[in-house]
Design a protein around this motif. Structure first.
Motif, PDB file in Angstrom:
ATOM      1  N   VAL A  19      43.821  -7.727  46.141  1.00 47.55           N
ATOM      2  CA  VAL A  19      43.895  -8.477  47.399  1.00 47.55           C
ATOM      3  C   VAL A  19      45.254  -9.160  47.512  1.00 47.55           C
ATOM      4  N   SER A  20      45.716  -9.783  46.438  1.00 47.54           N
ATOM      5  CA  SER A  20      47.020 -10.457  46.438  1.00 47.54           C
ATOM      6  C   SER A  20      48.158  -9.467  46.682  1.00 47.54           C
ATOM      7  N   ARG A  21      48.081  -8.290  46.070  1.00 51.96           N
ATOM      8  CA  ARG A  21      49.100  -7.254  46.271  1.00 51.96           C
ATOM      9  C   ARG A  21      49.171  -6.864  47.745  1.00 51.96           C
ATOM     10  N   PHE A  22      48.000  -6.637  48.350  1.00 52.71           N
ATOM     11  CA  PHE A  22      47.965  -6.276  49.767  1.00 52.71           C
ATOM     12  C   PHE A  22      48.597  -7.369  50.626  1.00 52.71           C
ATOM     13  N   LEU A  23      48.226  -8.611  50.373  1.00 51.27           N
ATOM     14  CA  LEU A  23      48.765  -9.720  51.164  1.00 51.27           C
ATOM     15  C   LEU A  23      50.283  -9.800  51.026  1.00 51.27           C
ATOM     16  N   ALA A  24      50.792  -9.628  49.825  1.00 52.62           N
ATOM     17  CA  ALA A  24      52.242  -9.665  49.606  1.00 52.62           C
ATOM     18  C   ALA A  24      52.935  -8.547  50.376  1.00 52.62           C
ATOM     19  N   GLN A  27      53.392  -9.445  53.893  1.00 52.72           N
ATOM     20  CA  GLN A  27      54.124 -10.707  54.068  1.00 52.72           C
ATOM     21  C   GLN A  27      53.209 -11.853  54.489  1.00 52.72           C
ATOM     22  N   ILE A  28      51.966 -11.833  53.986  1.00 53.09           N
ATOM     23  CA  ILE A  28      50.984 -12.875  54.279  1.00 53.09           C
ATOM     24  C   ILE A  28      51.004 -13.874  53.123  1.00 53.09           C
ATOM     25  N   ASN A  29      51.266 -15.133  53.436  1.00 58.37           N
ATOM     26  CA  ASN A  29      51.371 -16.174  52.427  1.00 58.37           C
ATOM     27  C   ASN A  29      50.006 -16.794  52.147  1.00 58.37           C
ATOM     28  N   ILE A  30      49.676 -16.960  50.868  1.00 62.71           N
ATOM     29  CA  ILE A  30      48.447 -17.645  50.476  1.00 62.71           C
ATOM     30  C   ILE A  30      48.738 -19.140  50.444  1.00 62.71           C
ATOM     31  N   LEU A  31      48.033 -19.900  51.290  1.00 59.00           N
ATOM     32  CA  LEU A  31      48.232 -21.342  51.381  1.00 59.00           C
ATOM     33  C   LEU A  31      47.322 -22.098  50.426  1.00 59.00           C
ATOM     34  N   ASP A  32      46.111 -21.599  50.257  1.00 61.38           N
ATOM     35  CA  ASP A  32      45.136 -22.237  49.375  1.00 61.38           C
ATOM     36  C   ASP A  32      44.132 -21.179  48.957  1.00 61.38           C
ATOM     37  N   ILE A  33      43.542 -21.362  47.787  1.00 60.69           N
ATOM     38  CA  ILE A  33      42.596 -20.371  47.281  1.00 60.69           C
ATOM     39  C   ILE A  33      41.520 -21.055  46.458  1.00 60.69           C
ATOM     40  N   GLN A  35      37.960 -19.758  44.191  1.00 63.54           N
ATOM     41  CA  GLN A  35      37.149 -18.621  43.767  1.00 63.54           C
ATOM     42  C   GLN A  35      36.184 -19.058  42.683  1.00 63.54           C
ATOM     43  N   THR A  36      35.087 -18.331  42.603  1.00 66.61           N
ATOM     44  CA  THR A  36      34.089 -18.601  41.578  1.00 66.61           C
ATOM     45  C   THR A  36      33.253 -17.357  41.370  1.00 66.61           C
ATOM     46  N   ILE A  37      32.493 -17.368  40.313  1.00 66.20           N
ATOM     47  CA  ILE A  37      31.540 -16.291  40.057  1.00 66.20           C
ATOM     48  C   ILE A  37      30.163 -16.931  40.009  1.00 66.20           C
ATOM     49  N   LEU A  38      29.274 -16.452  40.873  1.00 67.00           N
ATOM     50  CA  LEU A  38      27.915 -16.971  40.953  1.00 67.00           C
ATOM     51  C   LEU A  38      26.947 -15.866  40.570  1.00 67.00           C
ATOM     52  N   ASP A  39      26.301 -16.012  39.437  1.00 71.19           N
ATOM     53  CA  ASP A  39      25.304 -15.041  38.985  1.00 71.19           C
ATOM     54  C   ASP A  39      25.831 -13.605  39.038  1.00 71.19           C
ATOM     55  N   GLY A  40      27.076 -13.417  38.601  1.00 69.83           N
ATOM     56  CA  GLY A  40      27.664 -12.085  38.559  1.00 69.83           C
ATOM     57  C   GLY A  40      28.356 -11.647  39.834  1.00 69.83           C
ATOM     58  N   TYR A  41      28.302 -12.484  40.880  1.00 70.73           N
ATOM     59  CA  TYR A  41      28.958 -12.146  42.138  1.00 70.73           C
ATOM     60  C   TYR A  41      30.234 -12.960  42.300  1.00 70.73           C
ATOM     61  N   PHE A  42      31.307 -12.252  42.567  1.00 68.29           N
ATOM     62  CA  PHE A  42      32.616 -12.855  42.777  1.00 68.29           C
ATOM     63  C   PHE A  42      32.685 -13.353  44.213  1.00 68.29           C
ATOM     64  N   THR A  43      33.132 -14.588  44.393  1.00 68.34           N
ATOM     65  CA  THR A  43      33.349 -15.123  45.736  1.00 68.34           C
ATOM     66  C   THR A  43      34.730 -15.777  45.770  1.00 68.34           C
ATOM     67  N   MET A  44      35.473 -15.471  46.814  1.00 72.65           N
ATOM     68  CA  MET A  44      36.815 -16.046  46.961  1.00 72.65           C
ATOM     69  C   MET A  44      37.045 -16.368  48.432  1.00 72.65           C
ATOM     70  N   MET A  45      37.664 -17.502  48.648  1.00 76.15           N
ATOM     71  CA  MET A  45      38.049 -17.910  49.994  1.00 76.15           C
ATOM     72  C   MET A  45      39.517 -18.318  49.948  1.00 76.15           C
ATOM     73  N   MET A  46      40.286 -17.808  50.886  1.00 75.49           N
ATOM     74  CA  MET A  46      41.714 -18.122  50.954  1.00 75.49           C
ATOM     75  C   MET A  46      42.071 -18.620  52.351  1.00 75.49           C
ATOM     76  N   ALA A  47      42.932 -19.606  52.392  1.00 76.46           N
ATOM     77  CA  ALA A  47      43.609 -19.959  53.638  1.00 76.46           C
ATOM     78  C   ALA A  47      44.953 -19.237  53.554  1.00 76.46           C
ATOM     79  N   VAL A  48      45.269 -18.458  54.571  1.00 74.69           N
ATOM     80  CA  VAL A  48      46.500 -17.668  54.560  1.00 74.69           C
ATOM     81  C   VAL A  48      47.283 -17.866  55.854  1.00 74.69           C
TER      82      VAL A  48
END
Length: 88
Positions: A19-24, A27-33, A35-48
């Protein structure tokens, strides 16, 4: 344009990297990020920050395609949508 990007799916190696490679590349800048893993599920939220001259619909489509390849759900929404939802 400020946007919110979410990623949800079964945890595996390389999700953040891809995901980070794609954003770079876009030319999309990550402002805040967060992430966590809940019971085996990856969850991530980014402000871009998406460059003003970008086709946001096309970027969202490409991110959804990347999500299919990674077997996760990736969504990109204008921050204004989230702001409006919470001002009720």
């Amino acid at each position: 344009m400020k946007a919110i990007l979410t990623v949800v799916g079964q945890d595996k190696v390389g999700i953040v990297a891809e995901v980070s490679r794609f954003l770079a590349e876009e030319q999309i800048n990550i402002l805040d990020i967060s992430q966590t893993i809940l019971d085996g599920y990856f969850t991530m939220m980014m402000a871009v920050m998406v460059p003003e001259n970008s086709d946001v619909k096309q970027i969202a489509t490409k991110l959804a395609e990347l999500g299919q390849a990674l077997k996760v759900d990736i969504n990109l929404k204008n921050e204004e949508i989230y702001r409006a939802m919470h001002q009720l």
